[in-house]
Motif scaffolding. Sequence first.
Motif, PDB file in Angstrom:
ATOM      1  N   PHE A 119       0.815  -1.209   0.000  1.00 23.19           N
ATOM      2  CA  PHE A 119       0.000   0.000   0.000  1.00 23.19           C
ATOM      3  C   PHE A 119       0.856   1.269   0.000  1.00 23.19           C
ATOM      4  CE2 PHE A 119      -2.857  -3.312   1.289  1.00 23.19           C
ATOM      5  CZ  PHE A 119      -4.085  -2.955   0.740  1.00 23.19           C
ATOM      6  N   ASN A 120       2.004   1.178  -0.682  1.00 21.38           N
ATOM      7  CA  ASN A 120       2.914   2.313  -0.860  1.00 21.38           C
ATOM      8  C   ASN A 120       3.368   2.947   0.457  1.00 21.38           C
ATOM      9  OD1 ASN A 120       3.153   2.386  -3.757  1.00 21.38           O
ATOM     10  ND2 ASN A 120       1.021   3.078  -3.811  1.00 21.38           N
ATOM     11  N   VAL A 121       3.427   2.142   1.510  1.00 20.30           N
ATOM     12  CA  VAL A 121       3.985   2.615   2.775  1.00 20.30           C
ATOM     13  C   VAL A 121       5.507   2.616   2.643  1.00 20.30           C
ATOM     14  CG1 VAL A 121       4.244   2.164   5.242  1.00 20.30           C
ATOM     15  CG2 VAL A 121       2.026   1.800   4.122  1.00 20.30           C
ATOM     16  N   ASN A 122       6.123   3.775   2.799  1.00 16.01           N
ATOM     17  CA  ASN A 122       7.578   3.893   2.625  1.00 16.01           C
ATOM     18  C   ASN A 122       8.271   3.447   3.903  1.00 16.01           C
ATOM     19  OD1 ASN A 122      10.261   4.654   2.201  1.00 16.01           O
ATOM     20  ND2 ASN A 122       9.689   6.465   1.026  1.00 16.01           N
ATOM     21  N   GLN A 123       8.600   2.170   3.946  1.00 20.53           N
ATOM     22  CA  GLN A 123       9.198   1.580   5.138  1.00 20.53           C
ATOM     23  C   GLN A 123      10.645   2.044   5.319  1.00 20.53           C
ATOM     24  OE1 GLN A 123       8.412  -2.585   4.247  1.00 20.53           O
ATOM     25  NE2 GLN A 123       6.327  -1.974   3.697  1.00 20.53           N
ATOM     26  N   GLN A 124      11.334   2.221   4.208  1.00 18.73           N
ATOM     27  CA  GLN A 124      12.711   2.707   4.286  1.00 18.73           C
ATOM     28  C   GLN A 124      12.774   4.056   4.999  1.00 18.73           C
ATOM     29  OE1 GLN A 124      14.768   5.264   1.414  1.00 18.73           O
ATOM     30  NE2 GLN A 124      15.693   3.379   0.644  1.00 18.73           N
ATOM     31  N   GLN A 125      11.928   4.980   4.571  1.00 21.90           N
ATOM     32  CA  GLN A 125      11.954   6.320   5.151  1.00 21.90           C
ATOM     33  C   GLN A 125      11.524   6.305   6.613  1.00 21.90           C
ATOM     34  OE1 GLN A 125      13.135   9.230   3.722  1.00 21.90           O
ATOM     35  NE2 GLN A 125      12.954   9.862   5.851  1.00 21.90           N
ATOM     36  N   SER A 126      10.531   5.495   6.931  1.00 21.12           N
ATOM     37  CA  SER A 126      10.063   5.411   8.311  1.00 21.12           C
ATOM     38  C   SER A 126      11.157   4.898   9.238  1.00 21.12           C
ATOM     39  CB  SER A 126       8.838   4.498   8.397  1.00 21.12           C
ATOM     40  OG  SER A 126       8.387   4.382   9.731  1.00 21.12           O
ATOM     41  N   ILE A 127      11.850   3.838   8.821  1.00 22.21           N
ATOM     42  CA  ILE A 127      12.939   3.279   9.630  1.00 22.21           C
ATOM     43  C   ILE A 127      14.088   4.273   9.740  1.00 22.21           C
ATOM     44  CG2 ILE A 127      14.691   1.451   9.693  1.00 22.21           C
ATOM     45  CD1 ILE A 127      12.554  -0.376   8.358  1.00 22.21           C
ATOM     46  N   LEU A 128      14.387   4.928   8.636  1.00 17.33           N
ATOM     47  CA  LEU A 128      15.459   5.930   8.630  1.00 17.33           C
ATOM     48  C   LEU A 128      15.163   7.048   9.624  1.00 17.33           C
ATOM     49  CD1 LEU A 128      18.100   6.861   7.179  1.00 17.33           C
ATOM     50  CD2 LEU A 128      16.622   8.071   5.553  1.00 17.33           C
ATOM     51  N   THR A 129      13.930   7.496   9.674  1.00 15.00           N
ATOM     52  CA  THR A 129      13.530   8.568  10.588  1.00 15.00           C
ATOM     53  C   THR A 129      13.521   8.089  12.037  1.00 15.00           C
ATOM     54  OG1 THR A 129      12.174   9.592   8.861  1.00 15.00           O
ATOM     55  CG2 THR A 129      11.704  10.217  11.141  1.00 15.00           C
ATOM     56  N   TYR A 130      13.022   6.873  12.243  1.00 10.03           N
ATOM     57  CA  TYR A 130      12.911   6.313  13.588  1.00 10.03           C
ATOM     58  C   TYR A 130      14.292   6.135  14.223  1.00 10.03           C
ATOM     59  CZ  TYR A 130      10.645   3.465  17.243  1.00 10.03           C
ATOM     60  OH  TYR A 130      10.157   2.985  18.440  1.00 10.03           O
ATOM     61  N   PHE A 131      15.256   5.721  13.414  1.00  9.41           N
ATOM     62  CA  PHE A 131      16.604   5.448  13.928  1.00  9.41           C
ATOM     63  C   PHE A 131      17.578   6.501  13.395  1.00  9.41           C
ATOM     64  CE2 PHE A 131      14.289   1.468  13.979  1.00  9.41           C
ATOM     65  CZ  PHE A 131      14.505   1.045  15.281  1.00  9.41           C
ATOM     66  N   GLU A 132      17.270   7.749  13.675  1.00  8.64           N
ATOM     67  CA  GLU A 132      18.032   8.857  13.121  1.00  8.64           C
ATOM     68  C   GLU A 132      19.468   8.922  13.641  1.00  8.64           C
ATOM     69  OE1 GLU A 132      15.976  12.393  14.125  1.00  8.64           O
ATOM     70  OE2 GLU A 132      16.110  12.097  16.309  1.00  8.64           O
ATOM     71  N   ASP A 133      19.768   8.271  14.759  1.00 10.91           N
ATOM     72  CA  ASP A 133      21.130   8.275  15.290  1.00 10.91           C
ATOM     73  C   ASP A 133      22.015   7.215  14.639  1.00 10.91           C
ATOM     74  OD1 ASP A 133      20.478  10.336  17.016  1.00 10.91           O
ATOM     75  OD2 ASP A 133      19.962   8.995  18.671  1.00 10.91           O
ATOM     76  N   TYR A 134      21.407   6.339  13.866  1.00 12.51           N
ATOM     77  CA  TYR A 134      22.153   5.270  13.199  1.00 12.51           C
ATOM     78  C   TYR A 134      22.536   5.692  11.776  1.00 12.51           C
ATOM     79  CZ  TYR A 134      21.167   1.593  16.671  1.00 12.51           C
ATOM     80  OH  TYR A 134      21.128   0.820  17.807  1.00 12.51           O
ATOM     81  N   SER A 135      23.677   5.190  11.321  1.00  8.61           N
ATOM     82  CA  SER A 135      23.966   5.244   9.893  1.00  8.61           C
ATOM     83  C   SER A 135      23.061   4.240   9.195  1.00  8.61           C
ATOM     84  CB  SER A 135      25.429   4.903   9.615  1.00  8.61           C
ATOM     85  OG  SER A 135      26.283   5.872  10.170  1.00  8.61           O
ATOM     86  N   ALA A 136      22.727   4.518   7.933  1.00  8.17           N
ATOM     87  CA  ALA A 136      21.832   3.626   7.202  1.00  8.17           C
ATOM     88  C   ALA A 136      22.285   3.496   5.756  1.00  8.17           C
ATOM     89  CB  ALA A 136      20.395   4.137   7.255  1.00  8.17           C
ATOM     90  N   THR A 137      22.298   2.274   5.258  1.00  9.42           N
ATOM     91  CA  THR A 137      22.613   2.008   3.858  1.00  9.42           C
ATOM     92  C   THR A 137      21.490   1.171   3.251  1.00  9.42           C
ATOM     93  OG1 THR A 137      23.900   0.027   4.402  1.00  9.42           O
ATOM     94  CG2 THR A 137      25.093   2.119   4.256  1.00  9.42           C
ATOM     95  N   TYR A 138      21.408   1.199   1.919  1.00  9.55           N
ATOM     96  CA  TYR A 138      20.285   0.528   1.247  1.00  9.55           C
ATOM     97  C   TYR A 138      20.698   0.134  -0.151  1.00  9.55           C
ATOM     98  CZ  TYR A 138      15.388  -0.335  -0.103  1.00  9.55           C
ATOM     99  OH  TYR A 138      14.206  -0.916  -0.506  1.00  9.55           O
ATOM    100  N   SER A 139      20.202  -1.009  -0.608  1.00 10.11           N
ATOM    101  CA  SER A 139      20.350  -1.382  -2.016  1.00 10.11           C
ATOM    102  C   SER A 139      19.114  -2.151  -2.450  1.00 10.11           C
ATOM    103  CB  SER A 139      21.616  -2.214  -2.239  1.00 10.11           C
ATOM    104  OG  SER A 139      21.523  -3.462  -1.616  1.00 10.11           O
TER     105      SER A 139
END
Length: 346
Positions: A119-139
């Motif tokens: 349903f077009n829920v942007n899970q990447q962005q939500s996790i990125l925002t939730y864990f803003e103190d962490y570095s994040a990579t994606y492929s």
Amino acid sequence: MKILKKLLLMLLVFVLAFIFFVGYIIITDFNPEDVEAGQILSDNDITLTGTTFTVTTFNIGYCGLDDEQDFFLDGGTMSRSSSKEQTETNLSNIESFIETQNSDFYFLQEVDVKGTRSFNVNQQQSILTYFEDYSATYSYNFKAKWIPIPIFSPLGSAYSGLMNLSRFGPESTTRYKLPGDEPFPRKYFDLDRSMMEDVYTAENGKKLYMINIHLSAYDKGGTIRAQQVQFMIDYITDLYNDGESYIIFGGDWNHLLDSDKYTEDMPGWVATLPENLFDTGFNLAYDTTVNTVRNNDTAYNPGVTFETVIDGFLVSPNITVLSVVGNDLSFENSDHNPVTLTFELN
């Protein structure tokens, strides 16, 4: 005669539409390079310090495979999350669990950026925002404009991939294409399997390679999976021989990790690991007491639904496994249970 002409015209339109659709899918097919840079979504610029760390792997099932769901490729009928609200609930609960683990690293699989199935829920962005103190990579390992099956409720579009979180800033992130293609036309509707590698420098100057994997699932006989494991074997043999590397693979293997759980009637999406993997000197790390995946032929039914262990880690000989713990979440928000490894760099 008129009826025949109309039927022939309808057939012609159908055939032309089908040809156009197939051509469109082929032209727009996601075709990444064998090796390419992953995305660094955020970097906290914190240097790796210490020798003891934790890493959690979790296939979040695009936040659409909770315990009430089944899946058509496993023998069920459903192809999408039950609703946008349920997708968001699953995502919220998964994020809350991840936070409680307080791990230094996370390997996440099936993280959707958008898609009909979620349903077009942007899970990447939500996790990125939730864990803003962490570095994040994606492929990405899945970019499908439209998947037309099942016919009456097609899976639709899917833009999904691997996501890593870390308390430390990676020096680089790289996507490696895994070998093996599904037969036509399935190859255009299935995941483009890959592994994502983040690199850090330990205090003693050696490199730490943290590699997130999600191997194939539905190749008959496990032939593609065998190619993918061989690719990993060749890769780690070359990398570890330099004597300057720590290596951890973690993720969804779609292979039976606990050989004691082998049964003749396992579903086809569970393969067995080749013996030559163990000739590398690397060690598997998994929890024998907690099943990490369930079959999706029906909604989850404890004691009836098939379960086994396919999520865990492979670590180089110069790493000591202090503990590995499967987290029994009863498949409430995903068809996988997460696994946490505590390890020490020697």
